[in-house]
Structure formats: C-alpha cells, structure tokens
Design an enzyme around this catalytic site. Structure first.
Site, PDB file in Angstrom:
ATOM      1  N   ARG A 124      35.265  57.121  22.615  1.00 46.04           N
ATOM      2  CA  ARG A 124      34.278  56.084  22.881  1.00 46.04           C
ATOM      3  C   ARG A 124      32.891  56.648  22.590  1.00 46.04           C
ATOM      4  O   ARG A 124      32.536  57.711  23.112  1.00 46.04           O
ATOM      5  CB  ARG A 124      34.367  55.606  24.331  1.00 46.04           C
ATOM      6  CG  ARG A 124      35.731  55.043  24.704  1.00 46.04           C
ATOM      7  CD  ARG A 124      35.860  54.831  26.199  1.00 46.04           C
ATOM      8  NE  ARG A 124      34.961  53.782  26.677  1.00 46.04           N
ATOM      9  CZ  ARG A 124      35.330  52.518  26.848  1.00 46.04           C
ATOM     10  NH1 ARG A 124      36.569  52.159  26.577  1.00 46.04           N
ATOM     11  NH2 ARG A 124      34.485  51.620  27.301  1.00 46.04           N
ATOM     12  N   CYS A 134      24.944  46.833  37.819  1.00 49.45           N
ATOM     13  CA  CYS A 134      24.828  47.855  36.773  1.00 49.45           C
ATOM     14  C   CYS A 134      23.463  48.532  36.761  1.00 49.45           C
ATOM     15  O   CYS A 134      23.376  49.743  36.696  1.00 49.45           O
ATOM     16  CB  CYS A 134      25.113  47.222  35.415  1.00 49.45           C
ATOM     17  SG  CYS A 134      25.130  48.371  34.037  1.00 49.45           S
ATOM     18  N   CYS A 136      45.733  59.673  30.454  1.00 51.18           N
ATOM     19  CA  CYS A 136      44.415  59.446  29.854  1.00 51.18           C
ATOM     20  C   CYS A 136      44.321  60.128  28.492  1.00 51.18           C
ATOM     21  O   CYS A 136      44.606  61.320  28.347  1.00 51.18           O
ATOM     22  CB  CYS A 136      43.321  59.976  30.776  1.00 51.18           C
ATOM     23  SG  CYS A 136      41.655  59.743  30.110  1.00 51.18           S
ATOM     24  N   ASP A 163      32.338  15.968  56.632  1.00 53.18           N
ATOM     25  CA  ASP A 163      33.066  15.750  55.379  1.00 53.18           C
ATOM     26  C   ASP A 163      34.230  14.779  55.564  1.00 53.18           C
ATOM     27  O   ASP A 163      34.472  13.923  54.712  1.00 53.18           O
ATOM     28  CB  ASP A 163      33.581  17.089  54.857  1.00 53.18           C
ATOM     29  CG  ASP A 163      34.431  16.921  53.607  1.00 53.18           C
ATOM     30  OD1 ASP A 163      33.885  16.486  52.581  1.00 53.18           O
ATOM     31  OD2 ASP A 163      35.638  17.215  53.672  1.00 53.18           O
TER      32      ASP A 163
END
Length: 659
Positions: free
Chosen positions: A76, A90, A318, A629
């Site tokens: 990557r 983030c 991995c 409601d």
C-alpha cells in the site's frame, strides 16, 4: 483455472523468461492482460512448456518473508497526506499539520520503490492517502505502475469525491480495482460526518465505476455504535441491484482519535442483525490471505464482507506492507516502527542495499499488532464480542491505549525508552518485565482504578469525548499514588478528589466548546432519579385511550416500553451523556380524568460515579412522545408539559426533591 494458474506463474517469472513465455504486454487495457493470461495457459498446456515455466519461475523473495513465514506480496502506497474531507473520526476540522512537499516522495521515487518491491514478489499495489485522487499526477503514476512486469493489480482507495471526473482516465492508464469509502447512505449524516458536502458526488462515482465495468466495486463502511450501525441493513440492500462488495469494517480504536472500544460493533453482532432480515444469507469462499469474510444474499447482484480487524484479527495471514507519503516503510498498520526508504533512496543507496533494509524491517515484524494481543485476554474478547460487555468495559481499553503514551510517568518512576524497540522499561528491571508494567496498569484498572494523566507531550487530542465512565463497583485491594497521575479507588485511604459545585456550565471547556464531564475522580455511590411528564390529550383521545380503542394498539403499554427503552439508550440520544449500567428502570402511566391527561412517572437506579437524572428524563420524554404519536390520528390538539426532574439521590451535590 488454467488461466488463473498461468496468470500467477506469469507474475512469478523472471524478466528474461517472461518474453519467452508469451508475447508480453503490448497493449494498455485490462482485456489485454486476460488475453495474455489465456495465451499463457495454452502454452502451458503444450508439450514441454510447463517444465520451462517451472524452471524459470523465481521463488518468493526471502526479503519479503518475515520470521513467521508470512509472504508479503501486497504493498500500500500513500500518495499524499492531504484530504478534501474532514471526517470526524479521522482528523480535526481545521486539518492537520502537513509534511513539507520536499519531504514527500516524488512520482519517480514512488515508481522506483514500487519497481523494487514488484521485482521481489509484490503483485498488488494499492494507492491510498489522505485522498490519493487529489494528487495531480495520480493518473501518470498509475500508468507507470502498469508498466511494471509482474504487477497484477493496481487498486485505489478513495473517498469518491473526484472519482467520476478521473475514473475514465485512470481506467485507461491501468487501474483495475476500486475501494470507495462511504459510511452512511443519508446525505445529511454524510455532511455531519465529513464536515463537507459531496454525498451525491460519491454516489455518482460508485455508479460510474459500475458502468465502466469494475466488478465488484468495493464500498468500505466503518461501522460505529451510535453513529451508523442502524444503517447496516440499508447497506446490504444497496447490493441488491448493483455489483458492489460492501465491506463492513470493525472500528479500530487508534491512539489519538476521538473514539474508543465502546464504539466498536463486532462483525458477529452485524451478522446476527443481517441474518434476522435475510436468513438465507450465504457464506462465500475466500482466499487464505483475505482480510474479509464474505457473504451474499441469494439473487442480489452484489455481496457483503466483514473486515474483522478487532474481534477476529487476521495478523496470522497478513501479507501487507505500507509506504507512507513521506517514504517510511511500515510493516504493520498498528505498529510505531518505521524505516525511511526516502532517506536511503536520496542518499544514493543501491538497489541491493535497499532490499537489505526492507528485508530487515520485514524480519522484525511482530506476530500480531498490540490491540489484537490485548484481545488474547478472555475479558477483552468477551467485551468486544458481546454488546453489553463492550459498553461496560470499553472505557478500560480506551484508557489502556491512552496510557501507552504516558508509561514513563506511571508509578512515580522515571521509565526509560529502549531506542531499538521503542518500548518503555523501568531502570534496573529486566526487559521481559516490560509487558508486566503495561498489563499491570490494565489489571489495576480492571480491579476498580481509573487512571488519568495529562501528558503535555502526548499527541492525544484533549478535545476528545472522554470515555472515562466509572461503571462497575469492584472491591479494590491496593492503593497507590504517584506524582503526575491520579489514582482513584473506593478504599478509604485513596486519594479521591471530588470537584466542588460549579456556577458555570460543566459541559463546555475553557474555549466554550462542548466537552464530556470527567467523572473519573468521583466516588462510586448509589444513585437514583425520578422524573415526570404530563400529556394533555383532550376529551375524545383520552376516552379512546381509557377504553383501549386507539387503532395503533394499547397506548399505555407501548409508551411504557418506549420509556424503558429510551432510558437505556440515553447516551446515544444525548451526545455528552455517559454510558452507564442501569440496575432498574420503572415507567408508570396513569390517567387523570379531571385534566383528560396521561401522567407519566419514571425512575432509574444505578451504582456508579454519575447520576441518572438524564436517563429518568429521557424515559419520561420518550413515553410522552409515544403517547402523542399513537394518538395524533385522533387529534393534534395534544400538549406535552411538565417534563421535569422530581427527585434524585446520590452524588457530591447531594439529594434533590422538588417541593
């Protein structure tokens, strides 16, 4: 199968042998690759060709194999640190401090490093960011990567904002796989999450990708409790008519962001929810190195997958390596260890020297990342795979993660940092005791401590919503105090600090921004609260409720359940409320003939460090709203009034009772 086998062998041939094996890569479309693979398959089937290929196939590079036998064939590459969104989980709204452009990898350096990795066995490269599609030369980079012999897959992970405009050129350049990040299907929620507009651009990008023949288009959805877990079924339905692979990603609690384990929704929880709607859901086969567990609803065009990075980590298989935008090699996403390939490249290191540096870094890769090591504790596994436990113990894991950055000051001793391993140890102690230092703090917390420390050197965002909710009354057997930290226990000899009453708002910081109250220093105590509300219905609606003639059903029974449910969900409805265990919730509804009203009374009880007033008020309010409601079809002349706290007990400010 023969074509697939041939394509694999094609990537493993030495450059000199590839020309003899086939006619090479003379054209620039993905269809050319398929034709080349088909031609290679036919040649393999011919007399003597299979022996030739096997004799010239290069073994997987030892430099990309770690000490646990994992072969790293997936790279990557981050093209930029910049992003055109400001996702709340983030980065801060004002962005982050960027690395100077001169310190980032140039396009040529990216290609040089990529060529080196491909030569050693990497056959898949994914371009990431930041947001990779805001880099001006991204199309040129893809085109140059496509020229690398042996590289099978060129992929990109994007937020999709610029995808519609760039995708035709990217496809022509050689891009053959796309992942698009999308955490919600609600436009308003999208803008709230990313602090920018652009939902429709992302959707256009998804449809454009399917039109151009990308099958499947992978859609990455990070699932967070209280944020978007209610949209899981909608995302599954999104795959009905489109060739998508919606990938539900378990939220990973990185150090320094604004979330914690309480926000994580495990894949098993999501899977159970989906199977309730689609019990015919089918499990799909997957590759050994795949990070995804894939499923498909029969007759749907697309499929769904789960990335179980936390509840069932895939460290054992991995095969990924990462290069950051400034040229650092990371062998593990969670690890802090980085090696600057940029510096060696710019200092004139030879190809052989770079390979040795890369191989040494890969060889040091650990068996599993720290957070998955933590998952080896039975308590941690239970907490992540059981929703109630996740809410109950989540703050402990969050504190443990935060404490890793402040270990030097724990226990009042000056810890030292091992320059080679990056780990902390106490002077005079043996290295093998380092783990006990960390786990000792974790165990201390599990015994009932809450440890807090503000480390000026820490990069942890002090504006984060703190998860420090004392929830479980546990007897503590040890008492400790140290400089720079506060240890709070229920023992009489502890250094508990109780804040005095405040005349100012407690849910704002010094700059007026919303913040969660830190209750870590408060003592545990029994707490209760009673709240009430009144719903004025009018004569007709009141008569129908009393006679149970409302078409929607038993108004009082449904409202009672709604109130109880509301109390339990208070922390998800009121942003700055702590998530606390309720030992008892009671909601009573009675009819007031004189006022033609429903009188609501709710009570909540707990043992903990913060009160339950909001839980009681939420219960009364939700019950009142439910009455409205269910009766609004009869009349809209309904008034909700007298929503109020009636009494409360416990806490440093004492008891309260409304006269």
């Amino acid at each position: 199968m023969a074509a697939a086998a041939a394509l694999w062998v094609w990537g493993r041939l030495r450059p000199g042998a590839r020309g003899a094996a086939s006619r090479g890569r003379a054209c620039s479309s993905s269809g050319a690759r398929a034709r080349a693979a088909s031609a290679a398959a036919q040649e393999l089937q011919s007399s003597g060709r299979e022996r030739f290929v096997l004799e010239h196939a290069a073994p997987f590079s030892a430099f990309l194999m770690d000490s646990f036998g994992r072969q790293h064939n997936y790279l990557r590459i981050s093209l930029t640190e910049k992003c055109n969104l400001r996702c709340q989980y983030c980065m801060p709204e004002e962005g982050v401090q960027l690395t100077p452009k001169s310190e980032l990898l140039t396009a040529q350096e990216i290609i040089t490093l990529a060529r080196l990795f491909v030569k050693e066995g990497v056959d898949k490269i994914r371009l990431t960011g930041g947001e990779p599609l805001i880099r001006p030369d991204v199309v040129d980079i893809v085109g140059e990567l496509y020229k690398l012999e042996g590289l099978k897959t060129i992929a990109v992970t994007t937020n999709g904002i610029n995808l519609t405009r760039l995708l035709p050129r990217l496809k022509e350049a050689g891009l053959n796989a796309i992942n698009i990040s999308l955490d919600t299907l609600v436009p308003a929620k999208f803008e709230f999450i990313v602090r920018r507009k652009g939902f429709h651009k992302v959707m256009e990008g998804i449809h454009k990708a399917t039109e151009l023949g990308y099958h499947p288009v992978k859609v990455n959805c990070v699932v967070m409790r209280g944020f978007n877990e209610d949209e899981v079924l909608d995302f599954v339905d999104f795959t009905k008519d489109l060739p998508l692979d919606v990938r539900f990603i378990e939220y990973m609690p990185f150090d320094g962001n604004k979330w914690n384990f309480k926000k994580m929704v495990s894949y098993k929880e999501m899977l159970d929810t989906i199977k309730q709607r689609w019990p015919e859901l089918e499990k799909l086969p997957c590759e050994t190195s795949s990070t995804a567990k894939s499923y498909k609803v029969p007759h749907f065009q697309g499929q769904i997958s789960f990335i179980t990075s936390m509840s069932e980590h895939f460290c054992g298989s991995c095969n990924r390596l990462r290069i950051t935008a400034d040229g650092n090699l990371k062998v593990c996403l969670f690890g802090n260890s980085e090696v600057s390939l940029r510096d060696h490249l710019r200092s004139g290191a030879s190809e052989e020297e770079l390979i040795q540096i890369i191989g040494a870094a890969v060889g040091r890769k650990k068996k599993q990342h720290a957070e998955s090591a933590l998952m080896s504790f039975p308590l941690c596994q239970d907490a992540l795979q059981s929703s109630p436990n996740s809410k109950q113990w989540g703050h402990t894991f969050s504190h443990w993660l935060t404490l890793r950055a402040s270990l030097p000051k724990q226990n009042g001793k000056a810890s030292m940092k091992n320059k080679f391993t990056g780990q902390f140890f106490l002077p005079g102690s043996h290295p093998e005791k380092q783990w006990h230092l960390a786990t000792g703090i974790l165990q201390t917390q599990l015994r009932g401590y809450c440890v807090f420390q503000k480390d000026p050197s820490s990069t942890f965002d002090t504006k984060c919503l703190d998860a420090s909710v004392g929830q479980v009354p546990v007897d503590c057997q040890s008492k400790e105090a140290c400089s720079g930290s506060e240890f709070h226990t229920r023992d009489s000899g502890s250094c508990t600090k109780v804040p005095c009453a405040s005349d100012s708002l407690t849910h704002t910081d010094e700059e007026g921004r919303a913040t969660m109250v830190d209750v870590g220093g408060k003592p545990d105590s029994r707490r209760s609260a009673v709240a009430g509300a009144v719903v004025l219905l009018g004569e007709k609606a009141f008569r129908m409720v009393r006679q149970n003639q409302v078409k929607k059903g038993d108004v009082l029974a449904v409202a009672q359940i709604a109130g109880i449910q509301g109390a339990k969900l208070t922390s998800q409805l009121i942003p700055l409320c702590h998530n606390i265990p309720l030992y008892h919730v009671e909601v009573d509804l009675s009819l007031d003939e004189a006022r033609h009203a429903v009188v609501i009374r709710s009570s909540c009880h707990t043992w903990g460090r913060t009160g339950v007033e909001m839980e009681a008020l939420t219960a009364a309010s939700l019950a009142a709203l439910t009455v409205y409601d269910m009766c609004k079809a009869v009349t809209h002349d309904i008034v909700i009034q007298e929503v109020k706290l009636i009494s409360k007990t416990g806490g440093q400010r004492g008891d309260f009772s409304r006269v």
